[in-house]
Structures are given as C-alpha cells and as structure tokens.
Design a protein around this motif. Structure first.
Motif, PDB file in Angstrom:
ATOM      1  N   VAL A  10       0.846  -1.200   0.000  1.00 40.35           N
ATOM      2  CA  VAL A  10       0.000   0.000   0.000  1.00 40.35           C
ATOM      3  C   VAL A  10       0.885   1.255   0.000  1.00 40.35           C
ATOM      4  O   VAL A  10       0.631   2.211  -0.743  1.00 40.35           O
ATOM      5  N   LEU A  11       1.922   1.263   0.821  1.00 37.61           N
ATOM      6  CA  LEU A  11       2.841   2.404   0.850  1.00 37.61           C
ATOM      7  C   LEU A  11       3.528   2.598  -0.489  1.00 37.61           C
ATOM      8  O   LEU A  11       3.663   3.724  -0.979  1.00 37.61           O
ATOM      9  N   ALA A  13       2.400   1.683  -3.452  1.00 40.16           N
ATOM     10  CA  ALA A  13       1.404   2.158  -4.407  1.00 40.16           C
ATOM     11  C   ALA A  13       1.140   3.642  -4.202  1.00 40.16           C
ATOM     12  O   ALA A  13       1.023   4.411  -5.177  1.00 40.16           O
ATOM     13  N   LEU A  14       1.039   4.078  -2.954  1.00 35.19           N
ATOM     14  CA  LEU A  14       0.820   5.493  -2.677  1.00 35.19           C
ATOM     15  C   LEU A  14       2.010   6.333  -3.146  1.00 35.19           C
ATOM     16  O   LEU A  14       1.832   7.450  -3.669  1.00 35.19           O
ATOM     17  N   ALA A  15       3.192   5.825  -3.008  1.00 41.06           N
ATOM     18  CA  ALA A  15       4.381   6.544  -3.447  1.00 41.06           C
ATOM     19  C   ALA A  15       4.388   6.701  -4.958  1.00 41.06           C
ATOM     20  O   ALA A  15       4.711   7.764  -5.491  1.00 41.06           O
ATOM     21  N   ILE A  17       1.721   6.676  -6.975  1.00 40.71           N
ATOM     22  CA  ILE A  17       0.642   7.598  -7.321  1.00 40.71           C
ATOM     23  C   ILE A  17       1.071   9.033  -7.006  1.00 40.71           C
ATOM     24  O   ILE A  17       0.843   9.954  -7.797  1.00 40.71           O
ATOM     25  N   GLY A  18       1.708   9.239  -5.880  1.00 39.49           N
ATOM     26  CA  GLY A  18       2.172  10.575  -5.496  1.00 39.49           C
ATOM     27  C   GLY A  18       3.225  11.097  -6.459  1.00 39.49           C
ATOM     28  O   GLY A  18       3.217  12.268  -6.829  1.00 39.49           O
TER      29      GLY A  18
END
Length: 165
Positions: A10-11, A13-15, A17-18
């Motif tokens: 999850v981390l 994936a968020l990175a 996307i960011g």
C-alpha cells in the motif's frame, strides 16, 4: 499475505501515485523576458581630505647630536583641528613603510603649530629621516597625502639640515 507485506504494498502504491501526481503541480517552463524603459542616473564624489600646509622645517642638532630635534611648522586646513593630524617617520620620501610617531606639538602661534620630532641618541651617529604630517578625517578614517620634510643630522651633529619637500 502478511499484514506487513500488505502495508508495504500500500505504501509503495501510494508513493507511485504521489510521484505521478507531482508534475501536475510544478510550474511549466516558459521563456520570459523583462524590460523596463525607465532609467536613472546619479553621481557622487569621494571625500578629499586636504593636507596640512607645512611652512618650515628647522633642525636643532643638540650637543654632538644628542637629544636634538627636527621642528616642523605647519597649519591645519580649515574645518580640521590639530587633533586630526597624524605624524610619521620613514627612511624614504614616499613614506612607504612609515612608522607612526607622537612628537611634541606646540601652538597655535599665529595660526601655526610646531611638531618637534626628537632624535634621541640617533643624532650621535648621524640621522637621515623623512618626517610626514597628514590630516586624518575622524568620521571616515580617510587621510590626506603626507606633507614630507627631510631631516639630516651628520655624525656628531655636523652638516645638519631640514628641508620641506
């Protein structure tokens, strides 16, 4: 799959996307120019510190050259006090490598001061020295050029002279 692994994915994936979203918020590169038709002009003058006026140089050779003196008579320029006068001695007329000294100063007498540069025991062996007097502006620390006198006491007080250069 473990909780730690899921949290890591999850981390990540968020990175990703960011990272993809950041370029949208950065300013775009443009070619810009700037011109201003206004201009300004000005001038300034530097402070010029006037030197003292040296009117005479006399020598008092002393007995056999011992405890003689060179007496330099000078006037301070308008707007300056005798406290603004700086004194130095050197072995050349350009005053290069000059050493500051504190002679005995008397006056004013008819608007003139006399600085007495003592020779001490140097006159016994002969003395050849350049005496400089200048004005130092207290507000800026700037100084005038030296007004130079050349003093000479020959061996055992023979051939003594002092001349304003």
């Amino acid at each position: 799959m473990s909780t730690h692994r899921r949290f890591g994915l999850v981390l990540a994936a968020l990175a990703v996307i960011g990272a993809m979203a950041v370029p949208r918020f950065l300013p775009t590169v443009t070619e810009a120019s700037w011109a201003d038709p206004e201009s300004a002009a000005g001038s300034f003058t530097a402070l010029t510190v006037p030197p003292p006026t040296v009117t005479a140089c006399t020598v008092i050779p002393g007995t056999l050259g011992i405890l003689g003196s060179f007496n330099v008579t000078f006037q301070v320029p308008t707007g300056y006090a005798v406290a603004a006068v700086g004194y130095a001695v050197a072995n050349n007329a350009t005053m290069a490598g000059a050493s500051a000294v504190t002679p005995a100063v008397s006056g004013p007498a008819s608007g003139s001061y006399t600085a007495s540069f003592g020779t001490g025991l140097l006159g016994l062996l002969g003395s050849d020295v350049y005496l400089g007097i200048r004005i130092v502006d207290a507000g800026t620390g700037w100084g005038s050029t030296y007004k130079v006198s050349h003093g000479r006491i020959g061996l055992l007080a023979s051939s003594s002279s002092c001349a304003v250069l």
